[in-house]
Design a protein around this motif. Structure first.
Motif, PDB file in Angstrom:
ATOM      1  N   VAL A  22      60.513  38.089 -54.243  1.00 41.77           N
ATOM      2  CA  VAL A  22      61.285  37.281 -55.183  1.00 41.77           C
ATOM      3  C   VAL A  22      62.059  36.243 -54.401  1.00 41.77           C
ATOM      4  O   VAL A  22      62.607  36.558 -53.343  1.00 41.77           O
ATOM      5  N   PRO A  23      62.133  35.002 -54.873  1.00 43.24           N
ATOM      6  CA  PRO A  23      61.385  34.572 -56.058  1.00 43.24           C
ATOM      7  C   PRO A  23      59.909  34.323 -55.747  1.00 43.24           C
ATOM      8  O   PRO A  23      59.561  34.029 -54.610  1.00 43.24           O
ATOM      9  N   THR A  24      59.069  34.481 -56.762  1.00 45.53           N
ATOM     10  CA  THR A  24      57.673  34.059 -56.685  1.00 45.53           C
ATOM     11  C   THR A  24      57.422  33.120 -57.850  1.00 45.53           C
ATOM     12  O   THR A  24      57.823  33.415 -58.974  1.00 45.53           O
ATOM     13  N   ILE A  25      56.798  32.000 -57.573  1.00 48.27           N
ATOM     14  CA  ILE A  25      56.414  31.078 -58.642  1.00 48.27           C
ATOM     15  C   ILE A  25      54.898  31.070 -58.707  1.00 48.27           C
ATOM     16  O   ILE A  25      54.219  30.918 -57.682  1.00 48.27           O
ATOM     17  N   LEU A  26      54.372  31.286 -59.907  1.00 47.31           N
ATOM     18  CA  LEU A  26      52.931  31.214 -60.110  1.00 47.31           C
ATOM     19  C   LEU A  26      52.668  30.085 -61.089  1.00 47.31           C
ATOM     20  O   LEU A  26      53.353  29.960 -62.097  1.00 47.31           O
ATOM     21  N   ILE A  27      51.690  29.275 -60.766  1.00 51.99           N
ATOM     22  CA  ILE A  27      51.373  28.151 -61.642  1.00 51.99           C
ATOM     23  C   ILE A  27      49.935  28.302 -62.119  1.00 51.99           C
ATOM     24  O   ILE A  27      49.007  28.438 -61.309  1.00 51.99           O
ATOM     25  N   ALA A  28      49.777  28.330 -63.438  1.00 53.19           N
ATOM     26  CA  ALA A  28      48.444  28.381 -64.026  1.00 53.19           C
ATOM     27  C   ALA A  28      48.119  27.000 -64.573  1.00 53.19           C
ATOM     28  O   ALA A  28      48.986  26.325 -65.130  1.00 53.19           O
ATOM     29  N   ASP A  29      46.868  26.578 -64.413  1.00 53.63           N
ATOM     30  CA  ASP A  29      46.483  25.254 -64.921  1.00 53.63           C
ATOM     31  C   ASP A  29      46.123  25.356 -66.401  1.00 53.63           C
ATOM     32  O   ASP A  29      46.244  26.420 -67.019  1.00 53.63           O
ATOM     33  N   ALA A  30      45.680  24.230 -66.953  1.00 54.19           N
ATOM     34  CA  ALA A  30      45.399  24.173 -68.391  1.00 54.19           C
ATOM     35  C   ALA A  30      44.268  25.120 -68.786  1.00 54.19           C
ATOM     36  O   ALA A  30      44.126  25.471 -69.957  1.00 54.19           O
ATOM     37  N   ASP A  31      43.458  25.559 -67.801  1.00 52.80           N
ATOM     38  CA  ASP A  31      42.380  26.506 -68.096  1.00 52.80           C
ATOM     39  C   ASP A  31      42.845  27.947 -67.932  1.00 52.80           C
ATOM     40  O   ASP A  31      42.043  28.881 -68.066  1.00 52.80           O
ATOM     41  N   GLY A  40      59.116  33.180 -51.862  1.00 51.53           N
ATOM     42  CA  GLY A  40      60.275  33.178 -50.979  1.00 51.53           C
ATOM     43  C   GLY A  40      60.985  31.839 -50.903  1.00 51.53           C
ATOM     44  O   GLY A  40      61.150  31.147 -51.901  1.00 51.53           O
ATOM     45  N   ALA A  41      61.397  31.478 -49.690  1.00 57.20           N
ATOM     46  CA  ALA A  41      62.203  30.276 -49.485  1.00 57.20           C
ATOM     47  C   ALA A  41      61.462  29.018 -49.956  1.00 57.20           C
ATOM     48  O   ALA A  41      62.096  28.063 -50.418  1.00 57.20           O
ATOM     49  N   ALA A  42      60.127  29.037 -49.855  1.00 57.16           N
ATOM     50  CA  ALA A  42      59.346  27.865 -50.254  1.00 57.16           C
ATOM     51  C   ALA A  42      59.531  27.550 -51.738  1.00 57.16           C
ATOM     52  O   ALA A  42      59.355  26.406 -52.166  1.00 57.16           O
ATOM     53  N   ALA A  43      59.906  28.593 -52.515  1.00 56.14           N
ATOM     54  CA  ALA A  43      60.084  28.393 -53.956  1.00 56.14           C
ATOM     55  C   ALA A  43      61.297  27.523 -54.265  1.00 56.14           C
ATOM     56  O   ALA A  43      61.480  27.080 -55.395  1.00 56.14           O
ATOM     57  N   ASP A  45      61.814  24.690 -52.778  1.00 57.71           N
ATOM     58  CA  ASP A  45      61.458  23.320 -52.452  1.00 57.71           C
ATOM     59  C   ASP A  45      60.994  22.595 -53.722  1.00 57.71           C
ATOM     60  O   ASP A  45      59.824  22.618 -54.084  1.00 57.71           O
ATOM     61  N   GLY A  46      61.950  21.982 -54.422  1.00 56.24           N
ATOM     62  CA  GLY A  46      61.661  21.323 -55.691  1.00 56.24           C
ATOM     63  C   GLY A  46      60.649  20.202 -55.559  1.00 56.24           C
ATOM     64  O   GLY A  46      59.798  20.022 -56.446  1.00 56.24           O
ATOM     65  N   ALA A  47      60.715  19.460 -54.445  1.00 54.44           N
ATOM     66  CA  ALA A  47      59.799  18.334 -54.258  1.00 54.44           C
ATOM     67  C   ALA A  47      58.359  18.824 -54.148  1.00 54.44           C
ATOM     68  O   ALA A  47      57.447  18.231 -54.725  1.00 54.44           O
ATOM     69  N   ALA A  48      58.165  19.933 -53.430  1.00 59.01           N
ATOM     70  CA  ALA A  48      56.820  20.489 -53.266  1.00 59.01           C
ATOM     71  C   ALA A  48      56.280  20.967 -54.609  1.00 59.01           C
ATOM     72  O   ALA A  48      55.099  20.762 -54.931  1.00 59.01           O
ATOM     73  N   LEU A  49      57.154  21.589 -55.402  1.00 56.77           N
ATOM     74  CA  LEU A  49      56.755  22.083 -56.717  1.00 56.77           C
ATOM     75  C   LEU A  49      56.364  20.911 -57.624  1.00 56.77           C
ATOM     76  O   LEU A  49      55.360  20.954 -58.327  1.00 56.77           O
ATOM     77  N   ARG A  50      57.182  19.870 -57.567  1.00 57.34           N
ATOM     78  CA  ARG A  50      56.920  18.646 -58.335  1.00 57.34           C
ATOM     79  C   ARG A  50      55.518  18.102 -58.014  1.00 57.34           C
ATOM     80  O   ARG A  50      54.752  17.737 -58.896  1.00 57.34           O
ATOM     81  N   LYS A  51      55.185  18.128 -56.715  1.00 57.16           N
ATOM     82  CA  LYS A  51      53.904  17.598 -56.247  1.00 57.16           C
ATOM     83  C   LYS A  51      52.746  18.429 -56.823  1.00 57.16           C
ATOM     84  O   LYS A  51      51.735  17.891 -57.279  1.00 57.16           O
ATOM     85  N   VAL A  52      52.923  19.753 -56.800  1.00 61.35           N
ATOM     86  CA  VAL A  52      51.882  20.642 -57.336  1.00 61.35           C
ATOM     87  C   VAL A  52      51.683  20.362 -58.816  1.00 61.35           C
ATOM     88  O   VAL A  52      50.555  20.214 -59.291  1.00 61.35           O
ATOM     89  N   LEU A  53      52.786  20.256 -59.562  1.00 57.65           N
ATOM     90  CA  LEU A  53      52.689  20.063 -61.007  1.00 57.65           C
ATOM     91  C   LEU A  53      52.102  18.685 -61.330  1.00 57.65           C
ATOM     92  O   LEU A  53      51.310  18.538 -62.258  1.00 57.65           O
ATOM     93  N   ASP A  54      52.460  17.679 -60.537  1.00 59.44           N
ATOM     94  CA  ASP A  54      51.910  16.344 -60.746  1.00 59.44           C
ATOM     95  C   ASP A  54      50.410  16.315 -60.495  1.00 59.44           C
ATOM     96  O   ASP A  54      49.682  15.518 -61.079  1.00 59.44           O
ATOM     97  N   GLY A  55      49.968  17.201 -59.631  1.00 53.82           N
ATOM     98  CA  GLY A  55      48.544  17.246 -59.283  1.00 53.82           C
ATOM     99  C   GLY A  55      47.691  17.935 -60.323  1.00 53.82           C
ATOM    100  O   GLY A  55      46.467  17.911 -60.253  1.00 53.82           O
ATOM    101  N   LEU A  56      48.291  18.580 -61.300  1.00 54.88           N
ATOM    102  CA  LEU A  56      47.501  19.328 -62.302  1.00 54.88           C
ATOM    103  C   LEU A  56      46.824  18.386 -63.289  1.00 54.88           C
ATOM    104  O   LEU A  56      47.392  17.387 -63.684  1.00 54.88           O
TER     105      LEU A  56
END
Lengths: 56, 151
Positions: A22-31, A40-43, A45-56
């Motif tokens: 914890v924390p763990t963030i899991l991201i599921a795509d539209a499928d 962990g600590a990487a969770a 990093d808001g900028a990294a998360l933003r990048k992942v979500l923008d890439g979906l």
């Protein structure tokens, strides 16, 4: 806070997603496929998360 | 996080343990109730059988130990304050156990790492077998754990 909060009292959801940090963030795509797992600590990093979500 | 597009947030499943003071107090009460319920469910039942591997690569067949020896499993983590407090006693229990008892330390594998365990083991001079659980043994014993102990 306005995010939906749930209590996984049985541990079923933790086990289903194999969460062992914890924390763990899991991201599921539209499928509905889990495309990203951030732990962990990487969770924090808001900028990294933003990048992942923008890439979906 | 606040800047996230609400539509995209729908795709986001976040599992957070929240460090809210009030919630933590309530969780402690219901956590104890859950622990009691879990304990009731497993007490008297056959102990889960599994072949587990220590962080040094040795295999331990729990099923092969039951009925031959008493089996003392301690589920712990390097960040767990009560576990750390009890660890000298646990090491003593391991050293004092004769051939009639198997003493095994099971790290719950939650917010922990084998590297952290090795460092901790060295620091305390621990000698008992240590297993890093992937969660399956904890699930078999119906254990739940969170990192509330650090607070």
């Amino acid at each position: 806070m306005t995010i939906p909060l749930t209590l996984d009292s049985s541990g079923q959801v933790f086990r289903a997603f194999r969460v062992n940090e914890v924390p763990t963030i899991l991201i599921a795509d539209a499928d509905g496929r889990v495309v990203r797992r951030i732990e962990g600590a990487a969770a924090q990093d808001g900028a990294a998360l933003r990048k992942v979500l923008d890439g979906l | 996080m606040n800047a996230l597009n609400p539509v995209k947030t729908l795709y986001c499943l976040a599992l957070f343990l929240l460090a809210l003071g009030g919630a933590a107090v309530r969780a402690e009460v219901s956590g104890e109730q859950r622990a009691q319920a879990a304990g009731r469910a497993i007490l008297g039942a056959p102990a889960p059988r599994a072949v587990i591997k220590t962080i040094d690569g040795d295999s331990i067949d729990l099923g092969g130990l039951y009925g031959k020896k008493a089996v003392y499993l301690k589920f712990w983590a390097t960040w767990c304050v009560p576990c750390r407090q009890q660890m000298p006693h646990f090491e003593h229990a391991y050293e004092a156990a004769g051939p009639e008892m198997a003493v095994i330390a099971i790290d719950v594998g939650f917010n922990d790492s084998i590297e952290a365990i090795r460092a901790y083991r060295k620091q305390l001079g621990l000698t008992m077998p240590i297993v890093f659980d992937d969660g399956s043994l904890g699930a078999a014993f119906r254990l739940r754990c969170t990192e509330l102990s650090t607070r």
